[in-house]
Design an enzyme around this catalytic site. Structure first.
Site, mmCIF file in Angstrom:
data_model
loop_
_atom_site.group_PDB
_atom_site.id
_atom_site.type_symbol
_atom_site.label_atom_id
_atom_site.label_comp_id
_atom_site.label_asym_id
_atom_site.label_seq_id
_atom_site.Cartn_x
_atom_site.Cartn_y
_atom_site.Cartn_z
ATOM 1 N N GLU A 47 -9.798 -44.924 10.221
ATOM 2 C CA GLU A 47 -10.957 -45.066 9.332
ATOM 3 C C GLU A 47 -12.148 -45.589 10.154
ATOM 4 O O GLU A 47 -11.949 -46.416 11.071
ATOM 5 C CB GLU A 47 -10.598 -46.085 8.243
ATOM 6 C CG GLU A 47 -11.735 -46.580 7.387
ATOM 7 C CD GLU A 47 -11.336 -47.804 6.537
ATOM 8 O OE1 GLU A 47 -10.500 -48.608 7.002
ATOM 9 O OE2 GLU A 47 -11.848 -47.936 5.412
ATOM 10 N N ASN A 110 -17.560 -44.042 2.449
ATOM 11 C CA ASN A 110 -16.567 -44.229 3.517
ATOM 12 C C ASN A 110 -15.759 -42.933 3.510
ATOM 13 O O ASN A 110 -15.016 -42.672 2.559
ATOM 14 C CB ASN A 110 -15.685 -45.443 3.203
ATOM 15 C CG ASN A 110 -14.736 -45.775 4.342
ATOM 16 O OD1 ASN A 110 -14.498 -44.962 5.230
ATOM 17 N ND2 ASN A 110 -14.192 -46.990 4.310
ATOM 18 N N LYS A 127 -13.690 -42.230 0.221
ATOM 19 C CA LYS A 127 -12.776 -43.304 -0.188
ATOM 20 C C LYS A 127 -13.025 -43.756 -1.628
ATOM 21 O O LYS A 127 -14.164 -44.063 -2.011
ATOM 22 C CB LYS A 127 -12.940 -44.495 0.758
ATOM 23 C CG LYS A 127 -11.934 -45.642 0.532
ATOM 24 C CD LYS A 127 -12.112 -46.677 1.625
ATOM 25 C CE LYS A 127 -11.120 -47.825 1.505
ATOM 26 N NZ LYS A 127 -11.308 -48.794 2.639
ATOM 27 N N GLU A 146 -17.162 -53.654 1.416
ATOM 28 C CA GLU A 146 -17.131 -52.221 1.118
ATOM 29 C C GLU A 146 -17.728 -51.926 -0.255
ATOM 30 O O GLU A 146 -18.377 -50.893 -0.448
ATOM 31 C CB GLU A 146 -15.695 -51.702 1.201
ATOM 32 C CG GLU A 146 -15.133 -51.745 2.616
ATOM 33 C CD GLU A 146 -13.841 -50.999 2.731
ATOM 34 O OE1 GLU A 146 -12.795 -51.648 2.949
ATOM 35 O OE2 GLU A 146 -13.842 -49.770 2.606
ATOM 36 N N CYS A 172 -7.379 -45.986 4.100
ATOM 37 C CA CYS A 172 -7.075 -47.411 4.086
ATOM 38 C C CYS A 172 -6.505 -47.960 2.776
ATOM 39 O O CYS A 172 -5.368 -47.694 2.446
ATOM 40 C CB CYS A 172 -8.298 -48.205 4.535
ATOM 41 S SG CYS A 172 -7.803 -49.797 5.166
ATOM 42 N N ASN A 197 -8.375 -49.859 8.609
ATOM 43 C CA ASN A 197 -8.772 -51.090 9.292
ATOM 44 C C ASN A 197 -8.198 -52.225 8.438
ATOM 45 O O ASN A 197 -8.753 -52.506 7.364
ATOM 46 C CB ASN A 197 -10.298 -51.241 9.361
ATOM 47 C CG ASN A 197 -10.945 -50.302 10.357
ATOM 48 O OD1 ASN A 197 -11.225 -50.688 11.493
ATOM 49 N ND2 ASN A 197 -11.197 -49.068 9.961
HETATM 50 N N1 ING Z 1 -8.791 -52.771 4.428
HETATM 51 C C1 ING Z 1 -7.665 -53.458 3.909
HETATM 52 C C2 ING Z 1 -6.536 -52.555 3.437
HETATM 53 O O1 ING Z 1 -6.417 -52.174 2.285
HETATM 54 C C3 ING Z 1 -6.775 -55.256 2.526
HETATM 55 C C4 ING Z 1 -8.038 -54.460 2.850
HETATM 56 C C5 ING Z 1 -6.127 -55.988 3.519
HETATM 57 C C6 ING Z 1 -6.263 -55.252 1.239
HETATM 58 C C7 ING Z 1 -4.958 -56.720 3.217
HETATM 59 C C8 ING Z 1 -5.096 -55.973 0.929
HETATM 60 C C9 ING Z 1 -4.447 -56.695 1.906
HETATM 61 O O2 ING Z 1 -5.695 -52.289 4.283
HETATM 62 C C10 ING Z 1 -9.508 -51.677 4.005
HETATM 63 N N2 ING Z 1 -10.539 -51.283 4.797
HETATM 64 O O3 ING Z 1 -9.270 -51.077 2.966
#
Ligand code: ING
Length: 312
Positions: A47, A110, A127, A146, A172, A197
């Site tokens: 991503e 995104n 996204k 985001e 993601c 990410n």
């Molecule tokens: N990043 C993370 C993901 O869904 C996240 C946000 C991290 C959500 C950890 C829940 C737990 O992997 C993105 N960019 O969506």
């Protein structure tokens, strides 16, 4: 006759905010060539893989924010990737921040694209599940803005006939939601490509941090098995300007088994020969939607539980 698609999961290490798009593209090109040398027809990049994952920082001025977006694709920075795809006969999934002007309105998404072995864009996805928060939270160790920087994707979850099969895309946070895979599963998807990410530490739920890799794999293995499809999930990993992100890029078979994985947090290529016909033995038996899904009953359950039923 098996339809074998050899796929490269091209995990990227961190891209610093000071790194240029040309420097990032040079790293992507090196992995594209490495994948070709190993017989890949398709490479999956992460991503937002042309720059640092800028939603992790607060930008007040719109012009500072827009500098992270691509206004056309391909463009001068990414044209070498498209040219190499055509010269080498290898396609790719690329995640990037898209600034599109639609009906005179500047819109920010995104986005990911699917580029075929002739270097043509054959699919686009924007996204849908945008995690994080809209307002700047200065007390946080890092942001996830985001919801502030991107609009919710307006293309749905389409699938594309390409690379000899039915290919879908996600990005993601989408991978954590069963609907992502099911909407494509209902369209017969045979392989879902996605980049991510994912910081190790998630400020709203630090008690989950030790399970970051487990939840990453669980989400993609479940999505693959429950829809009888391949899932290729590719990280931008490592310490990106002070924010440690997981690697754990994976290729998951329709059985839910992990068949290839990255083991570092750097630029690393994991390769798998994926038989696109493998999904049939799940789609035609355990997950034969027409035979076993009781959609009429779901509505009753929803009505009786008082769940919010979207207007018809
Ligand atoms: N990043 C993370 C993901 O869904 C996240 C946000 C991290 C959500 C950890 C829940 C737990 O992997 C993105 N960019 O969506």
């Amino acid at each position: 006759m098996s339809r074998i698609l050899t796929v490269g999961a091209a995990q990227m290490g961190p891209i610093s905010r000071t790194e240029s798009r040309a420097q990032a593209v040079a790293r992507l090109l090196a992995m594209l060539r490495q994948a070709k040398a190993h017989g890949c027809q398709l490479v999956v990049f992460p991503e937002c893989t042309l720059t640092a994952f800028f939603p992790h920082w607060y930008y007040e001025r719109q012009e500072d924010l827009d500098a992270w977006f691509e206004t056309e694709m391909p463009n001068a920075a990414t044209r070498p990737l498209f040219d190499a795809a055509r010269e080498l006969g290898i396609g790719f999934y690329l995640g990037y921040a898209e600034l599109a002007v639609e009906d005179g309105v500047r819109r920010h998404f995104n986005t990911s694209i699917l580029v075929d072995q002739q270097g043509r864009i054959v699919g686009k996805y924007r996204k849908i599940h945008l995690p994080g928060h809209r307002e700047h939270l200065p007390e946080r160790p890092y942001q996830n803005l985001e919801k502030r920087y991107f609009e919710v994707g307006n293309l749905g979850f389409p699938v594309f006939r390409a690379f000899g099969g039915i290919i879908g895309m996600a990005i993601c946070n989408d991978r954590r939601w069963p609907e992502t895979y099911r909407v494509m599963g209902l369209q017969g998807v045979e392989m879902v490509l996605l980049g991510y990410n994912t910081p190790v530490h998630n400020p709203p739920s630090p008690e989950h941090d030790h399970l970051a890799h487990f939840h990453n794999a669980l989400s993609m293995q479940a999505g693959a098995y429950q829809n009888g499809c391949w899932v290729v999930g590719v990280a931008k990993a490592g310490d990106e300007d002070g924010i440690r992100q997981i690697g754990n890029s994976l290729v998951v078979a329709p059985s839910g088994e992990i068949v290839a994985a990255c083991t570092t947090e750097a630029d690393e290529l994991a390769i798998a020969r994926c038989d696109l016909d493998l999904g049939a033995s799940y789609k035609n038996t355990t997950f034969n939607f027409a035979l076993h899904r009781r959609t009429e009953a779901y509505r009753l359950i929803v009505e009786r539980t008082g769940a919010v039923v979207p207007p018809a």
